[in-house]
Design a protein around this motif. Sequence first.
Motif, PDB file in Angstrom:
ATOM      1  N   UNK A 238       0.830  -1.207   0.000  1.00  0.00           N
ATOM      2  CA  UNK A 238       0.000   0.000   0.000  1.00  0.00           C
ATOM      3  C   UNK A 238       0.862   1.255   0.000  1.00  0.00           C
ATOM      4  N   UNK A 239       2.010   1.207   0.693  1.00  0.00           N
ATOM      5  CA  UNK A 239       2.913   2.361   0.700  1.00  0.00           C
ATOM      6  C   UNK A 239       3.461   2.635  -0.697  1.00  0.00           C
ATOM      7  N   UNK A 240       3.644   1.581  -1.480  1.00  0.00           N
ATOM      8  CA  UNK A 240       4.169   1.752  -2.835  1.00  0.00           C
ATOM      9  C   UNK A 240       3.103   2.187  -3.835  1.00  0.00           C
ATOM     10  N   UNK A 241       1.829   1.921  -3.524  1.00  0.00           N
ATOM     11  CA  UNK A 241       0.770   2.217  -4.494  1.00  0.00           C
ATOM     12  C   UNK A 241      -0.160   3.343  -4.060  1.00  0.00           C
ATOM     13  N   UNK A 242       0.039   3.906  -2.852  1.00  0.00           N
ATOM     14  CA  UNK A 242      -0.928   4.844  -2.294  1.00  0.00           C
ATOM     15  C   UNK A 242      -1.128   6.078  -3.172  1.00  0.00           C
ATOM     16  N   UNK A 249      -7.920   1.139  -2.777  1.00  0.00           N
ATOM     17  CA  UNK A 249      -8.081  -0.303  -2.612  1.00  0.00           C
ATOM     18  C   UNK A 249      -7.012  -0.877  -1.692  1.00  0.00           C
ATOM     19  N   UNK A 250      -5.766  -0.525  -1.948  1.00  0.00           N
ATOM     20  CA  UNK A 250      -4.658  -1.137  -1.211  1.00  0.00           C
ATOM     21  C   UNK A 250      -4.571  -0.645   0.229  1.00  0.00           C
ATOM     22  N   UNK A 251      -4.886   0.636   0.460  1.00  0.00           N
ATOM     23  CA  UNK A 251      -4.830   1.133   1.838  1.00  0.00           C
ATOM     24  C   UNK A 251      -5.953   0.545   2.681  1.00  0.00           C
ATOM     25  N   UNK A 252      -7.133   0.356   2.098  1.00  0.00           N
ATOM     26  CA  UNK A 252      -8.220  -0.277   2.851  1.00  0.00           C
ATOM     27  C   UNK A 252      -7.867  -1.727   3.178  1.00  0.00           C
ATOM     28  N   UNK A 253      -7.279  -2.432   2.226  1.00  0.00           N
ATOM     29  CA  UNK A 253      -6.860  -3.814   2.486  1.00  0.00           C
ATOM     30  C   UNK A 253      -5.801  -3.862   3.584  1.00  0.00           C
ATOM     31  N   UNK A 254      -4.869  -2.908   3.556  1.00  0.00           N
ATOM     32  CA  UNK A 254      -3.822  -2.867   4.575  1.00  0.00           C
ATOM     33  C   UNK A 254      -4.403  -2.555   5.953  1.00  0.00           C
ATOM     34  N   UNK A 302     -15.987  -2.404   8.944  1.00  0.00           N
ATOM     35  CA  UNK A 302     -17.125  -2.466   8.024  1.00  0.00           C
ATOM     36  C   UNK A 302     -17.012  -1.386   6.945  1.00  0.00           C
ATOM     37  N   UNK A 303     -16.559  -0.195   7.327  1.00  0.00           N
ATOM     38  CA  UNK A 303     -16.406   0.904   6.362  1.00  0.00           C
ATOM     39  C   UNK A 303     -15.392   0.533   5.286  1.00  0.00           C
ATOM     40  N   UNK A 304     -14.262  -0.045   5.697  1.00  0.00           N
ATOM     41  CA  UNK A 304     -13.230  -0.401   4.713  1.00  0.00           C
ATOM     42  C   UNK A 304     -13.634  -1.605   3.874  1.00  0.00           C
ATOM     43  N   UNK A 305     -14.394  -2.540   4.444  1.00  0.00           N
ATOM     44  CA  UNK A 305     -14.881  -3.655   3.627  1.00  0.00           C
ATOM     45  C   UNK A 305     -15.846  -3.150   2.560  1.00  0.00           C
ATOM     46  N   UNK A 306     -16.700  -2.223   2.948  1.00  0.00           N
ATOM     47  CA  UNK A 306     -17.621  -1.637   1.980  1.00  0.00           C
ATOM     48  C   UNK A 306     -16.853  -0.888   0.898  1.00  0.00           C
ATOM     49  N   UNK A 307     -15.834  -0.159   1.302  1.00  0.00           N
ATOM     50  CA  UNK A 307     -15.015   0.583   0.338  1.00  0.00           C
ATOM     51  C   UNK A 307     -14.309  -0.369  -0.624  1.00  0.00           C
ATOM     52  N   UNK A 308     -13.779  -1.464  -0.101  1.00  0.00           N
ATOM     53  CA  UNK A 308     -13.111  -2.451  -0.950  1.00  0.00           C
ATOM     54  C   UNK A 308     -14.093  -3.080  -1.925  1.00  0.00           C
ATOM     55  N   UNK A 309     -15.275  -3.408  -1.434  1.00  0.00           N
ATOM     56  CA  UNK A 309     -16.268  -4.022  -2.293  1.00  0.00           C
ATOM     57  C   UNK A 309     -16.656  -3.094  -3.441  1.00  0.00           C
ATOM     58  N   UNK A 310     -16.778  -1.817  -3.161  1.00  0.00           N
ATOM     59  CA  UNK A 310     -17.144  -0.857  -4.193  1.00  0.00           C
ATOM     60  C   UNK A 310     -16.028  -0.708  -5.227  1.00  0.00           C
ATOM     61  N   UNK A 311     -14.784  -0.774  -4.768  1.00  0.00           N
ATOM     62  CA  UNK A 311     -13.658  -0.640  -5.693  1.00  0.00           C
ATOM     63  C   UNK A 311     -13.519  -1.883  -6.571  1.00  0.00           C
ATOM     64  N   UNK A 312     -13.656  -3.064  -5.945  1.00  0.00           N
ATOM     65  CA  UNK A 312     -13.451  -4.311  -6.671  1.00  0.00           C
ATOM     66  C   UNK A 312     -14.596  -4.631  -7.620  1.00  0.00           C
ATOM     67  N   UNK A 313     -15.833  -4.313  -7.192  1.00  0.00           N
ATOM     68  CA  UNK A 313     -16.993  -4.598  -8.040  1.00  0.00           C
ATOM     69  C   UNK A 313     -18.087  -3.581  -7.740  1.00  0.00           C
ATOM     70  N   UNK A 314     -18.003  -2.402  -8.337  1.00  0.00           N
ATOM     71  CA  UNK A 314     -18.945  -1.328  -7.984  1.00  0.00           C
ATOM     72  C   UNK A 314     -20.395  -1.633  -8.351  1.00  0.00           C
TER      73      UNK A 314
END
Length: 321
Positions: A238-242, A249-254, A302-314
């Motif tokens: 995430x530090x390399x892609x932020x 996507x990567x910061x929420x996963x991290x 929950x907020x970051x899971x929702x954010x990831x879900x929207x990024x991966x499959x909006x």
Amino acid sequence: MRFVLDTEQQDMAETLRDVLARADVPAIAREWAARDPARWRKLWGELGELGVTGLTVPAERGGLGLGPVELTVVLQECGYAGLPGPVIESLALLPALLPGFDGSEVGTALIPQVLPYALDADQAGAVYDCGPGGPRRLTGISLHRKESFDPARRLFEVEHTGSETVPSAPFEQAFDLAVLGCSAYLLGMGRRALDLATEHVKQRHQFGRPVGEFQAVKHHLADALLHLEFARPLVRAAALSVRGPQGSRDTSAAKLTAADSAHRAARTALQLHGAIGYTAEHELHRFLTKITALRQSWGTPAWHRDRLAQVLNPDAPIGTS
């Protein structure tokens, strides 16, 4: 993509860990919780002399001009020490968001939906209301203390009579950098909780043997360490892609992975310490409360899971099978 720290980054981490160890951060945290900021400010000044407080501030503004990887190195060590104060706000969010932010400043922020209360607002030089619409420096403020699970995380509801619009960079990237910083901080705290547990089971004896020699105890420690080690490359990636298109996507996963692994390490440490780990006087208690609080800060799981879900499959409906 390089996931291993270079020599300079390793030296930075070791130097900062030594400085924080000598500073007696546990005592500073107790004083900070009791509204005695003198030694905290002295330490902040020492960190400024090392260039830590201006880590990501551009060189033309008097900073070191370093990047997100170095930021995670610093905040992981701050987490390992359990350094209180608006550290993530002052080192990650505000320098990235406000072109005029001085690295020596101590600032705090409100962010609708994820940070409704300002951390340590009574000790900050400025309080900013931040969001996609642009940050505003609040003026004529009055503070109302709110309950916090961690006594050293002093939260305030902020009322104000005015505000000043300030020049800013794009909010989303600055927010992602702060989420990344929180992830690194959690990773450091998780490792410290695990180290405290490891040291405890070496010293505690049952049936004439150190508790740490029992296989079940080794399995608990190994499991917690494994989860922390799985989180580490996610934080580094995430530090390399932020600053790129996949930063959110990567910061929420991290954040999700670092928070869960730190929470697991804290629970393992508490189980191995037994009842003494609950006592406020024990060093582990400081990390238990801070990990629990930060797991919900800068976006809940929950907020970051929702954010990831929207990024991966909006287009996918969330919450349905």
